[in-house]
Design a protein around this motif. Structure first.
Motif, PDB file in Angstrom:
ATOM      1  N   ALA A  62       0.795  -1.230   0.000  1.00 36.73           N
ATOM      2  CA  ALA A  62       0.000   0.000   0.000  1.00 36.73           C
ATOM      3  C   ALA A  62       0.832   1.287   0.000  1.00 36.73           C
ATOM      4  O   ALA A  62       0.417   2.277  -0.607  1.00 36.73           O
ATOM      5  N   GLU A  79      -8.006   0.365  -5.506  1.00 26.41           N
ATOM      6  CA  GLU A  79      -8.859  -0.103  -4.412  1.00 26.41           C
ATOM      7  C   GLU A  79      -8.579  -1.561  -4.072  1.00 26.41           C
ATOM      8  O   GLU A  79      -8.650  -1.965  -2.904  1.00 26.41           O
ATOM      9  N   PRO A  84      -5.140   3.304   0.511  1.00 28.20           N
ATOM     10  CA  PRO A  84      -6.224   4.044   1.160  1.00 28.20           C
ATOM     11  C   PRO A  84      -6.724   5.193   0.300  1.00 28.20           C
ATOM     12  O   PRO A  84      -5.956   5.825  -0.433  1.00 28.20           O
ATOM     13  N   SER A  90      -9.401   1.900   3.429  1.00 27.01           N
ATOM     14  CA  SER A  90      -9.289   0.918   2.357  1.00 27.01           C
ATOM     15  C   SER A  90     -10.277  -0.203   2.635  1.00 27.01           C
ATOM     16  O   SER A  90     -10.345  -0.721   3.750  1.00 27.01           O
TER      17      SER A  90
END
Length: 482
Positions: A62, A79, A84, A90
């Protein structure tokens, strides 16, 4: 069918056997040296709280725009990767996100990300089979199990990685509470900050107005007046120095500088705070502020870093959903000779001022940057950066700058990363590439091997310490505590 995961001991060394043997000897001189990481974007809260990292997706995937920009280019929605949203949330299941990543791992073949992550998988987590859809759950579970142990908490990893100093980057409107907590904890790890004033210097930054309000609150100054605004910078810079900062960091769209009269600067500032500035006035204000920041650096000793040339948030739809720094920044052509002249006319011969220049435009290395740094006492060249933080990019940097600027007008390597676990991998790549470059000079009888042994230690360790005035920072810290 699973394949073994191999981290070859001769990776990145020259293919020629005689030159490779020299590179091996040179690399041995620096392999175990401590890591100096003076320019980066890791989260200081990790080291303040020392809480366990939550899972493999949130730690490795991420935060890393190198990874998800490639995946997004192949149609994978952010996504689904656990990135996030602008709201900070998220909805992706971390295991499913990691499976998606594993299913697309082949996209990274031949890229720096593959080098870095393979190093992390082998050296940090002890994995021995290649990442694939079949091994995704093995990776996810193995990494998560280790992250739950004390040996994998942020401070333990910091020490295991042999990091001597690590700089994070905060804006003037940051309270620096995490750096205060680190200092008050008594932990010996040296995590320092750097002064990144972009949100209160760039009128086109989407957080300019709210950042100015916090800037006023933290400095206690009226930042709607030119004098109050400049004094607020001096106050916040002093607070950053107290939190360990030795540098400032400026990510402007261009390298343009200006040297306006006080009256001209004050008049321009009133237009800026009115919210009615044109794009040209915003650019002129940024240009003037680079010169103002340089004047302050001459006074307070903070090393100034200028890294222009990124068209930020190029994908407007992605920016709207996910905010800044989500992989849609694109390099642009950047001019330096005329752009820097107003600043250099004012301060270019000041030997106590240090300005480190970066670029995303490699065409400027031999034509502009190396000749500038090879002349002006204030200038040093930052390493191959961002899109060029790669073996080929590092080699091109050395090939294009050494003839004019030499090695000692450069500042060694810095990793400029949010991905904490990749820091030792990135420094290892830089050390191997430099070993190969110097080995070629030795093999061609352009450099003695004894000189190369001294030089590679300077590149890996001494030059970044000196360039970022970390020795001076340590002596000031000792003096304050005496």
């Amino acid at each position: 069918m699973t394949r073994p995961l191999i981290l070859h001991e001769d990776r990145l060394f020259p293919a020629d056997t005689a030159t490779r043997a020299i590179a091996r000897r040179l690399y041995a001189e620096v392999k175990g040296l401590p890591i100096i990481s003076p320019h980066g974007h890791t989260d200081p809260a990790w080291f303040a709280d020392n809480a366990p990292f939550s899972n493999a997706t949130e730690l490795l995937l991420a935060p890393d725009h190198y990874l998800y920009r490639m995946l997004y280019s192949q149609g994978v929605p952010l996504e689904s990767l656990g990135v996030p949203s602008r709201a900070g949330r998220s909805s992706a299941d971390p295991r499913e996100a990691f499976r998606t990543f594993a299913a697309h791992w082949k996209l990274f073949r031949g890229t720096p990300s593959s080098l870095w992550l393979t190093h992390v998988f082998v050296e940090v987590f002890g994995l021995g089979v290649a990442l694939s859809p079949e091994t995704a759950d093995l990776y996810f579970d193995t990494i998560n199990e280790k992250l739950a142990t004390a040996a994998f908490r942020p401070r333990a990893l910091f020490e295991r990685f042999n990091i001597e100093v690590l700089a994070t980057t905060e804006s003037p409107s940051d309270s620096l509470k995490h750096h205060m907590a680190i200092r008050e904890s008594g932990w010996a790890g040296q995590v320092i900050t750097a002064y990144r004033p972009d949100p209160v210097v760039d009128p086109e930054h989407e957080e300019f107005a709210p950042s100015l309000e916090l800037f006023a609150l933290l400095s206690g100054k009226d930042v709607t007046t030119w004098r109050g605004y400049l004094e607020a910078h001096r106050i916040r810079r002093a607070a950053f120095k107290e939190a360990g900062a030795t540098s400032t960091d400026h990510g402007h769209p261009t390298a343009r500088t200006a040297d306006l009269t006080d009256a001209e600067a004050e008049a321009l500032f009133q237009v800026i705070v009115s919210g009615n500035a044109t794009p040209e006035q915003a650019e002129l204000f940024r240009a003037q502020m680079l010169t103002e920041m340089a004047k302050m650096s001459l006074d307070d000793g903070l090393v100034m870093q200028i890294h222009p040339g990124s068209f930020r948030n190029h994908n407007a739809a992605l920016h709207a959903r996910f905010g800044r720094d989500k992989g849609a920044d694109i390099p642009t052509s950047t001019e330096y000779v005329r752009a820097l002249k107003p600043l250099l006319d004012r301060l270019g011969n000041e030997r106590e001022l240090r300005i480190i220049l970066f670029t995303l435009d490699e065409s400027a290395y031999a034509r502009e940057l190396a000749p500038l740094a090879g002349h002006y006492p204030v200038l040093k060249l930052g390493p191959a950066w961002w899109f060029h933080d790669s073996p080929e990019g590092m080699r091109r940097f050395r090939e294009q700058t050494t003839e004019t600027a030499g090695f000692y007008n450069t500042v060694g390597f810095n990793d400029d990363t949010r991905a904490f676990l990749s820091i030792p991998a990135r420094h290892d790549v830089a050390r191997r590439v430099d070993a190969g470059f110097l080995a070629r000079l030795v093999a061609e009888h352009r450099l003695g091997e004894d000189e190369a042994r001294e030089l590679i230690v300077d590149l890996a360790y001494n030059l970044p310490r000196q360039a970022y005035r970390l020795d001076r920072s340590q002596s000031e810290k000792i003096a304050r505590s005496a």
